[in-house]
Scaffold this motif. Structure first.
Motif, PDB file in Angstrom:
ATOM      1  N   ALA A  51       0.825  -1.205   0.000  1.00 20.96           N
ATOM      2  CA  ALA A  51       0.000   0.000   0.000  1.00 20.96           C
ATOM      3  C   ALA A  51       0.859   1.255   0.000  1.00 20.96           C
ATOM      4  O   ALA A  51       0.559   2.244  -0.690  1.00 20.96           O
ATOM      5  CB  ALA A  51      -0.932   0.000   1.217  1.00 20.96           C
ATOM      6  N   THR A  52       1.944   1.228   0.756  1.00 19.15           N
ATOM      7  CA  THR A  52       2.843   2.384   0.829  1.00 19.15           C
ATOM      8  C   THR A  52       3.493   2.655  -0.515  1.00 19.15           C
ATOM      9  O   THR A  52       3.544   3.807  -0.983  1.00 19.15           O
ATOM     10  CB  THR A  52       3.927   2.137   1.894  1.00 19.15           C
ATOM     11  N   GLU A  53       4.008   1.617  -1.166  1.00 23.60           N
ATOM     12  CA  GLU A  53       4.653   1.790  -2.471  1.00 23.60           C
ATOM     13  C   GLU A  53       3.659   2.252  -3.524  1.00 23.60           C
ATOM     14  O   GLU A  53       3.966   3.134  -4.339  1.00 23.60           O
ATOM     15  CB  GLU A  53       5.309   0.483  -2.902  1.00 23.60           C
ATOM     16  N   LEU A  54       2.450   1.683  -3.510  1.00 25.28           N
ATOM     17  CA  LEU A  54       1.441   2.093  -4.484  1.00 25.28           C
ATOM     18  C   LEU A  54       1.079   3.559  -4.336  1.00 25.28           C
ATOM     19  O   LEU A  54       1.056   4.319  -5.315  1.00 25.28           O
ATOM     20  CB  LEU A  54       0.189   1.231  -4.323  1.00 25.28           C
ATOM     21  N   ALA A  55       0.794   3.984  -3.107  1.00 25.90           N
ATOM     22  CA  ALA A  55       0.368   5.361  -2.879  1.00 25.90           C
ATOM     23  C   ALA A  55       1.496   6.344  -3.174  1.00 25.90           C
ATOM     24  O   ALA A  55       1.314   7.318  -3.919  1.00 25.90           O
ATOM     25  CB  ALA A  55      -0.120   5.525  -1.439  1.00 25.90           C
ATOM     26  N   SER A  56       2.671   6.089  -2.606  1.00 23.41           N
ATOM     27  CA  SER A  56       3.789   7.011  -2.792  1.00 23.41           C
ATOM     28  C   SER A  56       4.202   7.079  -4.260  1.00 23.41           C
ATOM     29  O   SER A  56       4.446   8.166  -4.799  1.00 23.41           O
ATOM     30  CB  SER A  56       4.977   6.575  -1.925  1.00 23.41           C
ATOM     31  N   GLY A  57       4.280   5.926  -4.903  1.00 21.07           N
ATOM     32  CA  GLY A  57       4.703   5.908  -6.298  1.00 21.07           C
ATOM     33  C   GLY A  57       3.720   6.596  -7.222  1.00 21.07           C
ATOM     34  O   GLY A  57       4.117   7.342  -8.123  1.00 21.07           O
ATOM     35  N   ALA A  58       2.428   6.371  -7.016  1.00 21.76           N
ATOM     36  CA  ALA A  58       1.418   6.986  -7.883  1.00 21.76           C
ATOM     37  C   ALA A  58       1.398   8.499  -7.716  1.00 21.76           C
ATOM     38  O   ALA A  58       1.210   9.244  -8.688  1.00 21.76           O
ATOM     39  CB  ALA A  58       0.044   6.395  -7.579  1.00 21.76           C
ATOM     40  N   ILE A  59       1.584   8.977  -6.481  1.00 30.41           N
ATOM     41  CA  ILE A  59       1.613  10.422  -6.250  1.00 30.41           C
ATOM     42  C   ILE A  59       2.881  11.028  -6.824  1.00 30.41           C
ATOM     43  O   ILE A  59       2.856  12.052  -7.516  1.00 30.41           O
ATOM     44  CB  ILE A  59       1.509  10.722  -4.737  1.00 30.41           C
ATOM     45  N   ARG A  60       4.000  10.396  -6.560  1.00 29.18           N
ATOM     46  CA  ARG A  60       5.298  10.924  -6.987  1.00 29.18           C
ATOM     47  C   ARG A  60       5.410  10.976  -8.510  1.00 29.18           C
ATOM     48  O   ARG A  60       5.925  11.938  -9.075  1.00 29.18           O
ATOM     49  CB  ARG A  60       6.398  10.031  -6.412  1.00 29.18           C
ATOM     50  N   MET A  61       4.895   9.939  -9.181  1.00 34.49           N
ATOM     51  CA  MET A  61       5.175   9.776 -10.606  1.00 34.49           C
ATOM     52  C   MET A  61       4.043  10.224 -11.519  1.00 34.49           C
ATOM     53  O   MET A  61       4.106   9.965 -12.728  1.00 34.49           O
ATOM     54  CB  MET A  61       5.501   8.303 -10.887  1.00 34.49           C
ATOM     55  N   HIS A  62       3.030  10.891 -10.993  1.00 34.49           N
ATOM     56  CA  HIS A  62       1.920  11.176 -11.901  1.00 34.49           C
ATOM     57  C   HIS A  62       2.267  12.236 -12.951  1.00 34.49           C
ATOM     58  O   HIS A  62       1.553  12.392 -13.939  1.00 34.49           O
ATOM     59  CB  HIS A  62       0.635  11.523 -11.131  1.00 34.49           C
ATOM     60  N   GLY A  63       3.402  12.923 -12.796  1.00 36.97           N
ATOM     61  CA  GLY A  63       3.849  13.815 -13.859  1.00 36.97           C
ATOM     62  C   GLY A  63       4.227  13.068 -15.122  1.00 36.97           C
ATOM     63  O   GLY A  63       4.199  13.622 -16.228  1.00 36.97           O
ATOM     64  N   LEU A  64       4.581  11.803 -14.992  1.00 38.48           N
ATOM     65  CA  LEU A  64       4.802  10.923 -16.147  1.00 38.48           C
ATOM     66  C   LEU A  64       3.557  10.114 -16.463  1.00 38.48           C
ATOM     67  O   LEU A  64       3.180   9.963 -17.631  1.00 38.48           O
ATOM     68  CB  LEU A  64       5.971   9.981 -15.869  1.00 38.48           C
ATOM     69  N   TYR A  65       2.908   9.584 -15.426  1.00 34.18           N
ATOM     70  CA  TYR A  65       1.787   8.680 -15.667  1.00 34.18           C
ATOM     71  C   TYR A  65       0.601   9.382 -16.326  1.00 34.18           C
ATOM     72  O   TYR A  65      -0.090   8.776 -17.158  1.00 34.18           O
ATOM     73  CB  TYR A  65       1.334   8.035 -14.356  1.00 34.18           C
ATOM     74  N   ASP A  66       0.333  10.631 -15.984  1.00 33.18           N
ATOM     75  CA  ASP A  66      -0.818  11.312 -16.574  1.00 33.18           C
ATOM     76  C   ASP A  66      -0.694  11.458 -18.094  1.00 33.18           C
ATOM     77  O   ASP A  66      -1.670  11.206 -18.826  1.00 33.18           O
ATOM     78  CB  ASP A  66      -1.042  12.660 -15.909  1.00 33.18           C
ATOM     79  N   PRO A  67       0.466  11.886 -18.630  1.00 31.81           N
ATOM     80  CA  PRO A  67       0.571  11.913 -20.094  1.00 31.81           C
ATOM     81  C   PRO A  67       0.423  10.529 -20.738  1.00 31.81           C
ATOM     82  O   PRO A  67      -0.130  10.413 -21.835  1.00 31.81           O
ATOM     83  CB  PRO A  67       1.986  12.471 -20.331  1.00 31.81           C
ATOM     84  N   VAL A  68       0.892   9.492 -20.049  1.00 30.86           N
ATOM     85  CA  VAL A  68       0.717   8.132 -20.571  1.00 30.86           C
ATOM     86  C   VAL A  68      -0.761   7.768 -20.603  1.00 30.86           C
ATOM     87  O   VAL A  68      -1.269   7.238 -21.608  1.00 30.86           O
ATOM     88  CB  VAL A  68       1.507   7.126 -19.707  1.00 30.86           C
ATOM     89  N   ILE A  69      -1.459   8.043 -19.512  1.00 38.85           N
ATOM     90  CA  ILE A  69      -2.906   7.765 -19.457  1.00 38.85           C
ATOM     91  C   ILE A  69      -3.635   8.550 -20.538  1.00 38.85           C
ATOM     92  O   ILE A  69      -4.480   8.006 -21.271  1.00 38.85           O
ATOM     93  CB  ILE A  69      -3.457   8.106 -18.060  1.00 38.85           C
ATOM     94  N   ASP A  70      -3.312   9.841 -20.656  1.00 38.28           N
ATOM     95  CA  ASP A  70      -4.007  10.688 -21.636  1.00 38.28           C
ATOM     96  C   ASP A  70      -3.777  10.205 -23.063  1.00 38.28           C
ATOM     97  O   ASP A  70      -4.660  10.350 -23.924  1.00 38.28           O
ATOM     98  CB  ASP A  70      -3.534  12.139 -21.492  1.00 38.28           C
TER      99      ASP A  70
END
Length: 438
Positions: A51-70
């Motif tokens: 849970a810690t890795e999922l939450a921290s990683g998703a928050i930290r990396m959404h500057g990359l993940y959001d363009p991928v999702i979009d």
């Protein structure tokens, strides 16, 4: 025909989503809300770590993940709740060793349980599209060209705001180490403990499996587990404290000083980690530390942090550091851990990189200069002031010190240092040791 019963939602992933929701909706800090969420869901051990890795990683990396999702959407708009689920799924697909089918199916279950059946098809389709490429392939597709715009490329690839990348490059002085620094910001830091002198020993913390730090004589790196389960930590005789913060406190306590050495001041003491270490050093030398904090609730945190110290060695005071209640020249040693952007601790505070703005830095610089003047006025001639920030940004570090030194005729600089996550394994702490001319 009876409707098929939905599968139960994985508790670790539900907990991670709760953290993302609290950060987004309530502007909570992930590191503070996470323990509450873990307790709520009854998670320990591997489930808590997941849970810690999922939450921290998703928050930290959404500057990359959001363009991928979009890049995988046919319609640009998404419900914030659905985007949070997709960020969690993307982190599993691109940055964790979770099988694709598990990352996708658990994400579909999660959105169905928390948002409804409607978006489940979209989540399934987007994550299947993301799974068809590797992290490196997605970086190449969604980030600017590394040759034409190296800072823009790193901002997306390492998930930092562009303005932060520019300021960190300026602080480093060149781009040679920039990628290594940004990568270190994205790595989960080790848990470091401090044995408060006179209350606990490094040897005691080593019995909990800790390994001594390289530079602080009081530091121990804990390989895993809950630090609160270490008796010395539970009793306040030791604490969780980055080695860089320990070195700042030691710079204040160990700087050579002639004459009286009885009155110490921590001008901005909240939440109390440095105050507890400095207070322990003061107690061993028969000195008294005034731990001063503007905000009453943070002053209460300081009181909790120093609870194991002798009552006469630390006095916790709430007040405005820009308008001190004491007579100028009262103290022999002063620590000013100034309010700052916190851009040196991005690996610990995954959400802070997205909350700060360049305007924040401008405002903070003015406050930092005012507080440094207060600190210098508060120390006697011949006394010591350590100015510190958890930021490497030039405007908040060397520029503040140089500006104050240039307009004062009574202050000399003795030493300064800058720590870095990628070089030193610490937060990017800055400290300058100053003295009032006798």
């Amino acid at each position: 025909m009876a409707e098929r019963r939905p599968r139960p939602v994985d508790r670790a992933r539900r907990a991670a989503l709760d953290v993302l929701t609290a950060v987004r909706v309530d502007e909570a800090y992930a590191n503070l809300v996470l323990p509450q969420v873990l307790r709520k869901h009854g998670l320990t051990g591997r489930d808590a770590a997941l849970a810690t890795e999922l939450a921290s990683g998703a928050i930290r990396m959404h500057g990359l993940y959001d363009p991928v999702i979009d890049a995988c959407l046919t319609k640009p708009r998404l419900q914030p709740e659905v985007r949070d689920v997709l960020r969690l799924g993307t982190h599993q697909l691109l940055s964790m060793r979770v099988p694709d089918h598990a990352a996708i199916s658990t994400s579909v279950d999660l959105v169905r349980a928390t948002v409804g059946r409607g978006p489940s098809g979209l989540v399934n389709a987007v994550l299947r599209s993301i799974s068809r490429r590797s992290l490196a392939e997605w970086v190449d597709q969604v980030s600017p060209d590394a040759t034409a715009d190296p800072h823009g490329h790193l901002a997306v690839a390492r998930s930092h705001p562009r303005w932060v990348v520019d300021l960190l490059a300026e602080a480093l002085g060149n781009d040679d180490e920039l990628d290594a620094l940004l990568a270190a910001d994205n790595a989960a830091p080790a848990v470091t403990l401090v044995a408060r002198p006179g209350l606990a020993t490094v040897e005691e913390l080593e019995t909990a499996g800790g390994v001594r730090t390289a530079r602080s004589p009081y530091g121990v790196v804990l390989p895993g587990g809950d630090p609160a389960a270490v008796p010395a930590v539970a009793e306040g005789r030791a604490g969780v404290q980055d080695e860089g913060s320990q070195l700042v406190a030691l710079a204040m306590g160990d700087a050579p000083l002639e004459g009286r050495d009885e009155r110490w001041l921590d001008l901005c003491a909240g939440p109390g980690g440095k105050a507890a270490l400095v207070g322990a050093l003061a107690a061993q030398r028969g000195a008294v530390l005034v731990a001063h904090e503007r905000q009453p609730h943070r002053a209460a945190l300081v009181a909790s942090a120093v609870r194991a110290l002798p009552g006469e060695s630390v006095k916790v005071v709430a007040g405005d550091g820009a308008r001190p209640a004491w007579t100028p020249g009262t103290f022999d040693r002063v620590l000013l851990d100034a309010p700052c952007s916190g851009l040196g601790a991005l690996r610990r505070r995954p959400e802070s990189r997205w909350r700060r703005t360049p305007e924040d830095v401008d405002v903070l610089v003015g406050l930092q200069q005012v507080l440094l003047d207060t600190a210098l006025d508060s120390v006697r001639p011949g006394g010591i002031v350590v100015y510190a920030t958890c930021s490497p940004v030039v405007a908040e570090t060397t520029a503040v010190v140089d500006a104050v030194l240039s307009r004062r005729g009574d202050t000399d600089e003795i030493d300064r240092f800058q720590l870095w996550p990628h070089r030193d394994g610490t937060d990017a702490m800055f400290a300058a040791t100053l003295t009032r001319r006798a």
